[in-house]
Design an enzyme around this catalytic site. Structure first.
Site, PDB file in Angstrom:
ATOM      1  N   ASP A 135       0.972  -1.308  -0.071  1.00  0.00           N
ATOM      2  CA  ASP A 135       0.112  -0.152   0.003  1.00  0.00           C
ATOM      3  C   ASP A 135       0.933   1.296  -0.147  1.00  0.00           C
ATOM      4  O   ASP A 135       2.047   1.278   0.383  1.00  0.00           O
ATOM      5  CB  ASP A 135      -0.832   0.172   1.410  1.00  0.00           C
ATOM      6  CG  ASP A 135      -2.048  -0.858   1.143  1.00  0.00           C
ATOM      7  OD1 ASP A 135      -2.054  -1.784   0.176  1.00  0.00           O
ATOM      8  OD2 ASP A 135      -2.552  -1.245   2.444  1.00  0.00           O
TER       9      ASP A 135
ATOM     10  N   HIS B 263       3.583  -2.244   3.436  1.00  0.00           N
ATOM     11  CA  HIS B 263       3.667  -0.743   2.987  1.00  0.00           C
ATOM     12  C   HIS B 263       5.020  -0.251   2.358  1.00  0.00           C
ATOM     13  O   HIS B 263       6.005  -0.624   3.127  1.00  0.00           O
ATOM     14  CB  HIS B 263       3.507   0.250   4.263  1.00  0.00           C
ATOM     15  CG  HIS B 263       1.969  -0.111   4.657  1.00  0.00           C
ATOM     16  ND1 HIS B 263       1.449  -1.045   5.611  1.00  0.00           N
ATOM     17  CD2 HIS B 263       0.811   0.644   4.382  1.00  0.00           C
ATOM     18  CE1 HIS B 263       0.252  -0.845   5.732  1.00  0.00           C
ATOM     19  NE2 HIS B 263      -0.357   0.155   5.000  1.00  0.00           N
TER      20      HIS B 263
HETATM   21 ZN   LIG Z   1      -2.959   3.261   3.100  1.00  0.00          ZN
END
Ligand SMILES: [Zn+2]
Length: 228
Positions: A46, A191
């Site tokens: 992400d 992430h």
């Molecule tokens: Zn996010």
């Protein structure tokens, strides 16, 4: 009259509660993991593309011959089209993570639609391929989100394993957690850019160990379209 004012004051928070918290009931129909009959898992990334960390994540995936799914932020993709295109050309799936990473708990219906559509269009233009999936920032939904996603044909995908959430977690510990939580059909939420400060740097440190650990257990690492 007094009663009407009181009702209006009470109704607004009640409506907002249904619009935000209540909408999470609809996530029961969203994707949280893949089928369990096969030893496969999906690594999803992400908040990118990030100019430094995303290319390094792509290098690691290349070397391991693994494919993942990148949930990009539209305005970041617009600023880094070469990285967005590299993701698509390398055979990874693309996902939409909105235009600017606003929490949908703070967005009315119109702003929600713009965040989703503008993100989708920007990612498609930058990468040269349409995003196939959607993930809301911080996993927060509202009632308006689901209609827009249906019209765009991009299913909402959450995750079943999150080695790091709101606070930084040591890279070795993230690898340990990720390997310990492996299940058939698992969807990993990782992430490659900040949300949590330093997330991208920690990811490139533990990703090779996570991939090796999952492979040792016999898992194929596949993009979401293949997992689902
Ligand atoms: Zn996010």
């Amino acid at each position: 009259m007094k009663r009407a004012v009181w009702l209006a004051a009470g109704a607004a928070p009640a409506f907002w509660g249904a619009y935000t918290w209540g909408s999470h009931l609809l996530t029961l129909g969203s994707v949280w993991r893949g089928p369990t009959w096969r030893y496969a898992a999906a690594l999803t990334f992400d908040d990118g593309p990030h100019p430094e960390w995303t290319p390094r994540v792509l290098d690691i995936l290349d070397r391991a011959d693994a494919r993942g799914t990148f949930f990009l932020i539209g305005r970041r993709a617009q600023r880094a089209p070469a990285i967005a295109r590299r993701i698509a050309l390398a055979g990874h799936d693309l996902g939409n993570h909105t235009w600017s990473h606003q929490s949908f708990w703070r967005c009315g219906p119109r702003e929600t639609e713009c965040e989703i559509r503008d993100g989708h269009v920007a990612i498609a233009a930058a990468a040269g391929a349409e995003p196939r999936f959607f993930r809301p920032p911080w996993g927060k939904t509202n009632l308006a989100m689901f209609g827009t996603l249906r019209r765009l044909g991009t299913p909402c995908v959450f995750w079943s394993v999150q080695p790091e959430s709101r606070r930084p977690v040591d890279p070795a510990e993230q690898a340990r957690r990720g390997i310990a939580c492996a299940r058939p059909g698992a969807i990993y939420d990782l992430h490659d850019a900040d949300g949590v400060p330093g997330a991208g740097a920690r990811l490139v440190e533990f990703l090779p160990a996570l991939i090796a650990g999952l492979r040792d257990q016999g898992y194929a690492l596949v993009p979401l379209h293949e997992l689902l």
